[in-house]
Enzyme design. Sequence first.
Site, PDB file in Angstrom:
ATOM      1  N   ARG A 104     -67.018 -19.116 -33.637  1.00  0.00           N
ATOM      2  CA  ARG A 104     -68.244 -18.336 -33.370  1.00  0.00           C
ATOM      3  C   ARG A 104     -68.535 -17.475 -34.590  1.00  0.00           C
ATOM      4  O   ARG A 104     -67.786 -17.494 -35.561  1.00  0.00           O
ATOM      5  CB  ARG A 104     -67.987 -17.416 -32.173  1.00  0.00           C
ATOM      6  CG  ARG A 104     -66.753 -16.564 -32.428  1.00  0.00           C
ATOM      7  CD  ARG A 104     -66.566 -15.453 -31.456  1.00  0.00           C
ATOM      8  NE  ARG A 104     -65.224 -14.909 -31.492  1.00  0.00           N
ATOM      9  CZ  ARG A 104     -64.782 -14.010 -32.345  1.00  0.00           C
ATOM     10  NH1 ARG A 104     -65.573 -13.553 -33.288  1.00  0.00           N
ATOM     11  NH2 ARG A 104     -63.542 -13.553 -32.294  1.00  0.00           N
ATOM     12  N   HIS A 110     -53.553  -4.395 -34.091  1.00  0.00           N
ATOM     13  CA  HIS A 110     -53.971  -5.775 -34.366  1.00  0.00           C
ATOM     14  C   HIS A 110     -55.480  -5.973 -34.249  1.00  0.00           C
ATOM     15  O   HIS A 110     -55.950  -7.098 -34.151  1.00  0.00           O
ATOM     16  CB  HIS A 110     -53.253  -6.786 -33.451  1.00  0.00           C
ATOM     17  CG  HIS A 110     -51.768  -6.692 -33.520  1.00  0.00           C
ATOM     18  ND1 HIS A 110     -51.076  -6.764 -34.703  1.00  0.00           N
ATOM     19  CD2 HIS A 110     -50.839  -6.526 -32.557  1.00  0.00           C
ATOM     20  CE1 HIS A 110     -49.782  -6.641 -34.460  1.00  0.00           C
ATOM     21  NE2 HIS A 110     -49.609  -6.479 -33.173  1.00  0.00           N
ATOM     22  N   GLU A 121     -43.650 -17.463 -33.094  1.00  0.00           N
ATOM     23  CA  GLU A 121     -43.963 -17.616 -34.509  1.00  0.00           C
ATOM     24  C   GLU A 121     -43.073 -16.697 -35.312  1.00  0.00           C
ATOM     25  O   GLU A 121     -42.705 -15.619 -34.832  1.00  0.00           O
ATOM     26  CB  GLU A 121     -45.389 -17.075 -34.720  1.00  0.00           C
ATOM     27  CG  GLU A 121     -46.410 -18.056 -35.115  1.00  0.00           C
ATOM     28  CD  GLU A 121     -47.778 -17.403 -35.255  1.00  0.00           C
ATOM     29  OE1 GLU A 121     -48.732 -18.108 -34.960  1.00  0.00           O
ATOM     30  OE2 GLU A 121     -47.896 -16.220 -35.632  1.00  0.00           O
ATOM     31  N   LYS A 124     -54.056 -21.518 -29.019  1.00  0.00           N
ATOM     32  CA  LYS A 124     -53.389 -21.389 -30.319  1.00  0.00           C
ATOM     33  C   LYS A 124     -52.389 -22.510 -30.558  1.00  0.00           C
ATOM     34  O   LYS A 124     -52.180 -22.921 -31.699  1.00  0.00           O
ATOM     35  CB  LYS A 124     -52.717 -20.026 -30.434  1.00  0.00           C
ATOM     36  CG  LYS A 124     -53.728 -18.884 -30.523  1.00  0.00           C
ATOM     37  CD  LYS A 124     -53.040 -17.563 -30.776  1.00  0.00           C
ATOM     38  CE  LYS A 124     -53.890 -16.418 -30.322  1.00  0.00           C
ATOM     39  NZ  LYS A 124     -54.482 -15.583 -31.310  1.00  0.00           N
TER      40      LYS A 124
HETATM   41  P1  ADP Z   1     -55.661 -12.368 -31.678  1.00  0.00           P
HETATM   42  O1  ADP Z   1     -56.208 -13.744 -31.428  1.00  0.00           O
HETATM   43  O2  ADP Z   1     -55.176 -11.699 -30.445  1.00  0.00           O
HETATM   44  O3  ADP Z   1     -56.582 -11.514 -32.510  1.00  0.00           O
HETATM   45  P2  ADP Z   1     -54.119 -13.195 -34.012  1.00  0.00           P
HETATM   46  O4  ADP Z   1     -53.176 -14.329 -33.934  1.00  0.00           O
HETATM   47  O5  ADP Z   1     -55.448 -13.455 -34.672  1.00  0.00           O
HETATM   48  O6  ADP Z   1     -54.341 -12.592 -32.550  1.00  0.00           O
HETATM   49  O7  ADP Z   1     -53.422 -11.980 -34.753  1.00  0.00           O
HETATM   50  C1  ADP Z   1     -53.995 -10.693 -34.827  1.00  0.00           C
HETATM   51  C2  ADP Z   1     -53.228  -9.841 -35.843  1.00  0.00           C
HETATM   52  O8  ADP Z   1     -51.850  -9.724 -35.466  1.00  0.00           O
HETATM   53  C3  ADP Z   1     -53.195 -10.411 -37.243  1.00  0.00           C
HETATM   54  O9  ADP Z   1     -54.345 -10.086 -37.982  1.00  0.00           O
HETATM   55  C4  ADP Z   1     -51.947  -9.758 -37.795  1.00  0.00           C
HETATM   56  O10 ADP Z   1     -52.188  -8.420 -38.147  1.00  0.00           O
HETATM   57  C5  ADP Z   1     -51.006  -9.747 -36.610  1.00  0.00           C
HETATM   58  N1  ADP Z   1     -50.164 -10.969 -36.588  1.00  0.00           N
HETATM   59  C6  ADP Z   1     -50.398 -12.093 -35.876  1.00  0.00           C
HETATM   60  N2  ADP Z   1     -49.439 -13.011 -36.081  1.00  0.00           N
HETATM   61  C7  ADP Z   1     -48.565 -12.483 -36.957  1.00  0.00           C
HETATM   62  C8  ADP Z   1     -47.337 -12.951 -37.568  1.00  0.00           C
HETATM   63  N3  ADP Z   1     -46.840 -14.138 -37.294  1.00  0.00           N
HETATM   64  N4  ADP Z   1     -46.705 -12.115 -38.419  1.00  0.00           N
HETATM   65  C9  ADP Z   1     -47.205 -10.883 -38.694  1.00  0.00           C
HETATM   66  N5  ADP Z   1     -48.332 -10.384 -38.147  1.00  0.00           N
HETATM   67  C10 ADP Z   1     -49.021 -11.159 -37.284  1.00  0.00           C
END
Ligand code: ADP
Length: 502
Positions: free
Chosen positions: A292, A235, A200, A116
């Site tokens: 993917r 999530h 973040e 990331k």
């Molecule tokens: P992963 O790769 O583990 O799936 P992501 O970065 O794609 O993690 O985030 C998964 C979920 O977590 C997002 O869809 C959202 O609901 C929540 N999320 C991630 N980052 C943030 C953020 N900075 N602020 C609020 N919610 C977040």
Amino acid sequence: MIEKILVANRGEIAVRVMRSCREMGIYSVAVYSDADRKAMHVRYADEAIHIGPAPSSESYLNIDRIIAAAKQSHADAIHPGYGFLSENAHFAERCAEEGIVFIGPSPEAIRVMGDKISARQAVAKHGVPVVPGTDGPVHDEEEAIRIAETIGLPVMIKASAGGGGKGMRLVRHRDEIKDAIRAARSEAKAAFGDDAIFIEKYIDSPHHIEFQILADKHGNTLHLFERECSVQRRHQKVVEETPSPLMTPQLRMEMGEKAVMAARSVQYYGAGTIEFIVDDNLNYYFLEMNTRLQVEHPITERVVGVDLVKQQISIANGEVLKLKQNDLKQNGHAIECRIYAEDPDNNFMPSPGIIQHITEPLGLGVRHDGYVYEGYEIPIYYDPMISKLIVWAGSRQEAIDRMRRALYAYKITGVKTSIRFLKRIMESRDFIEGNYNTHFIEKNYGFLMKQQECPSDCEDVAIMTVLIDHLDRMEQAQPTRPEGQRGNLWKEYGRRRSLMRL
Ligand code: ADP
């Protein structure tokens, strides 16, 4: 030209990939573990090769065994599906070394986007907005506290290698930071063998909106619009729909362009997804890229009218994309529900076991991507997803009605499932009004869990659906049966259904 594809996966996605292979006249090869001897993908494929014991580390994640199976079957390409080895750059490299086409992007693109931190850096350089946060990894707790205070609490502490919601912690107060860092690091180390973390800003009232990308090896990159994936539990996505109720034409155009830029930042080719987080004021930020096919790809296929697996295969063949951005249109509305073998009443614990009975929903506008059958035992070793139910209709309201109808017709016994919970989502006011963000399930938890509080007696409607179904079948068998019964039932069904519109 690719003539034979080994599908390095199992479950619904393996079957789904093989279906497209068959339509293209391409032979498919299944691989299977001890636990999957009787699995649908093994039955569906033209050939099947056993690759080892049930645990995925010894079968579906075992690169040597998968490569050996590809050689043994003379497959010229490997489709990795999602999960397992689909985002493993080393695997993509091995395929290339062995002269096997990897149906996916370059190892380099997987590597950059798989981390990331490097993904944020790559896309930010190309003018794609990223969530405000650290540019690189965070080294120690003191530094983390300083950064969190600069960004402003609440913040998300995230594992750079994270995925599937693992290695992520929300921190609201300064004194929680140290513990959150330790927890995120150890979770990431255990799950991904990499404990790098970054910070973040936490986006309030977040919406998860992602864009489907297709890019060929000749520099043509386009997007196939958005998917709204904000109905999440821990999530993890539960329901997805397209178009997003939040989207405006202007925002769609802008985000689509940024998604294309994000893909271009790593010279991406193949199918991929750019995930964004969007706040209530429609500010959007890049979250990550999945290199993917996504679980929820069918809703895009339905609304845009494109078979994404066929596109992946022709891109892997080195063909030029025939689609043009300006010709692509969103037609109607699609919703997907993920059906899991899990028990909502017991904290959504997986509920593996033998399927005693299954009635799959059918009819206009319904697609069911599954792999289980009566007598099949869902193994304990893998993800407990049973199937994906996808509906399409001309409007969002009609798609919701259709999903409800399909969920009522869907019957599985032998294992606990999330079907009831999904019905409740389709009946909740916030979902029906399109007024939801990633807090939807938490916010509506009471309503979603309590079947008996359903204002319109949903169970009765469910029973009636089954009765009507039954009468339909009787009518087919015995066409002389007196009319009337069914008509009355339908009337009552319609009355109750209209009550269900909150
Ligand atoms: P992963 O790769 O583990 O799936 P992501 O970065 O794609 O993690 O985030 C998964 C979920 O977590 C997002 O869809 C959202 O609901 C929540 N999320 C991630 N980052 C943030 C953020 N900075 N602020 C609020 N919610 C977040």
